[in-house]
Design a protein around this motif. Sequence first.
Motif, PDB file in Angstrom:
ATOM      1  N   ARG A 173       2.707   5.810  46.021  1.00 49.66           N
ATOM      2  CA  ARG A 173       2.943   7.039  45.263  1.00 49.66           C
ATOM      3  C   ARG A 173       2.136   8.221  45.798  1.00 49.66           C
ATOM      4  O   ARG A 173       2.589   9.361  45.728  1.00 49.66           O
ATOM      5  CB  ARG A 173       2.589   6.822  43.784  1.00 49.66           C
ATOM      6  N   PHE A 174       0.953   7.962  46.313  1.00 50.32           N
ATOM      7  CA  PHE A 174       0.064   9.013  46.816  1.00 50.32           C
ATOM      8  C   PHE A 174       0.029   8.946  48.345  1.00 50.32           C
ATOM      9  O   PHE A 174       0.108   7.870  48.935  1.00 50.32           O
ATOM     10  CB  PHE A 174      -1.354   8.841  46.293  1.00 50.32           C
ATOM     11  N   THR A 175      -0.127  10.104  48.958  1.00 54.59           N
ATOM     12  CA  THR A 175      -0.261  10.193  50.408  1.00 54.59           C
ATOM     13  C   THR A 175      -1.401  11.131  50.756  1.00 54.59           C
ATOM     14  O   THR A 175      -1.418  12.289  50.313  1.00 54.59           O
ATOM     15  CB  THR A 175       1.036  10.707  51.057  1.00 54.59           C
ATOM     16  N   ASP A 200      -2.921   8.281  35.545  1.00 52.38           N
ATOM     17  CA  ASP A 200      -3.497   9.029  36.676  1.00 52.38           C
ATOM     18  C   ASP A 200      -4.346  10.208  36.206  1.00 52.38           C
ATOM     19  O   ASP A 200      -5.002  10.874  37.013  1.00 52.38           O
ATOM     20  CB  ASP A 200      -2.390   9.561  37.595  1.00 52.38           C
ATOM     21  N   GLN A 222      -1.146  14.222  48.321  1.00 48.77           N
ATOM     22  CA  GLN A 222       0.158  14.408  47.693  1.00 48.77           C
ATOM     23  C   GLN A 222       0.351  13.289  46.683  1.00 48.77           C
ATOM     24  O   GLN A 222       0.294  12.109  47.048  1.00 48.77           O
ATOM     25  CB  GLN A 222       1.263  14.368  48.744  1.00 48.77           C
ATOM     26  N   MET A 223       0.563  13.671  45.442  1.00 49.78           N
ATOM     27  CA  MET A 223       0.687  12.695  44.362  1.00 49.78           C
ATOM     28  C   MET A 223       2.084  12.790  43.764  1.00 49.78           C
ATOM     29  O   MET A 223       2.449  13.831  43.195  1.00 49.78           O
ATOM     30  CB  MET A 223      -0.380  12.961  43.288  1.00 49.78           C
ATOM     31  N   ASN A 224       2.843  11.736  43.917  1.00 50.55           N
ATOM     32  CA  ASN A 224       4.203  11.671  43.388  1.00 50.55           C
ATOM     33  C   ASN A 224       4.295  10.605  42.298  1.00 50.55           C
ATOM     34  O   ASN A 224       3.419   9.750  42.184  1.00 50.55           O
ATOM     35  CB  ASN A 224       5.185  11.343  44.508  1.00 50.55           C
ATOM     36  N   SER A 225       5.370  10.665  41.536  1.00 46.99           N
ATOM     37  CA  SER A 225       5.607   9.682  40.466  1.00 46.99           C
ATOM     38  C   SER A 225       4.373   9.498  39.602  1.00 46.99           C
ATOM     39  O   SER A 225       3.946   8.370  39.325  1.00 46.99           O
ATOM     40  CB  SER A 225       6.024   8.338  41.085  1.00 46.99           C
ATOM     41  N   LEU A 226       3.804  10.597  39.185  1.00 49.71           N
ATOM     42  CA  LEU A 226       2.561  10.549  38.432  1.00 49.71           C
ATOM     43  C   LEU A 226       2.749   9.864  37.079  1.00 49.71           C
ATOM     44  O   LEU A 226       3.809   9.965  36.446  1.00 49.71           O
ATOM     45  CB  LEU A 226       2.011  11.951  38.237  1.00 49.71           C
ATOM     46  N   GLY A 270       6.271  13.522  37.593  1.00 49.31           N
ATOM     47  CA  GLY A 270       6.155  14.728  38.402  1.00 49.31           C
ATOM     48  C   GLY A 270       5.221  14.553  39.580  1.00 49.31           C
ATOM     49  O   GLY A 270       4.717  13.454  39.848  1.00 49.31           O
ATOM     50  N   SER A 271       4.991  15.664  40.286  1.00 46.12           N
ATOM     51  CA  SER A 271       4.173  15.644  41.498  1.00 46.12           C
ATOM     52  C   SER A 271       3.154  16.769  41.485  1.00 46.12           C
ATOM     53  O   SER A 271       3.379  17.816  40.872  1.00 46.12           O
ATOM     54  CB  SER A 271       5.062  15.802  42.745  1.00 46.12           C
ATOM     55  N   ARG A 292       0.032  18.401  44.423  1.00 41.35           N
ATOM     56  CA  ARG A 292      -0.603  18.294  45.731  1.00 41.35           C
ATOM     57  C   ARG A 292      -2.005  18.882  45.625  1.00 41.35           C
ATOM     58  O   ARG A 292      -2.155  20.079  45.368  1.00 41.35           O
ATOM     59  CB  ARG A 292       0.186  19.039  46.793  1.00 41.35           C
TER      60      ARG A 292
END
Length: 125
Positions: A67-69, A90, A82-86, A16-17, A19
């Motif tokens: 994965r993070f921006t 993490d 922004q954290m994706n593909s957690l 999941g993601s 922010r």
Amino acid sequence: QVQLVESGGGLVQAGGSLRLSCAASARTFSSSTMGWFRQAPGKEREFVSAITWSGGSTYYADSVKGRFTISRDNAKNTVYLQMNSLKPEDTAVYYCAATGPYTAVGVTSALYKYWGQGTQVTVSS
């Protein structure tokens, strides 16, 4: 004095993601390098990401690269992560940090002068 307030943490399933946001109180925000660090239970605080005062350069730990921006909006005195593909690894308390004005970006926590209170991110498997 700069006050930093994080928000956006929570519980999410793996993959999941989330922010994270960090709102800064001071007008000096636009001249500060901003960073995100995290600390998992029983572990030392570690660097996650940083962004220069202009937003022109960003830096990531290898563990989150791709994965993070990180981004910032100087008009709103806010930095985002922004954290994706957690992943479960993490899971940690995430802290926002700011340097003094026009300080070079770095990955060591000692470079950062101001810290937020942290926000919990929990990733379930």
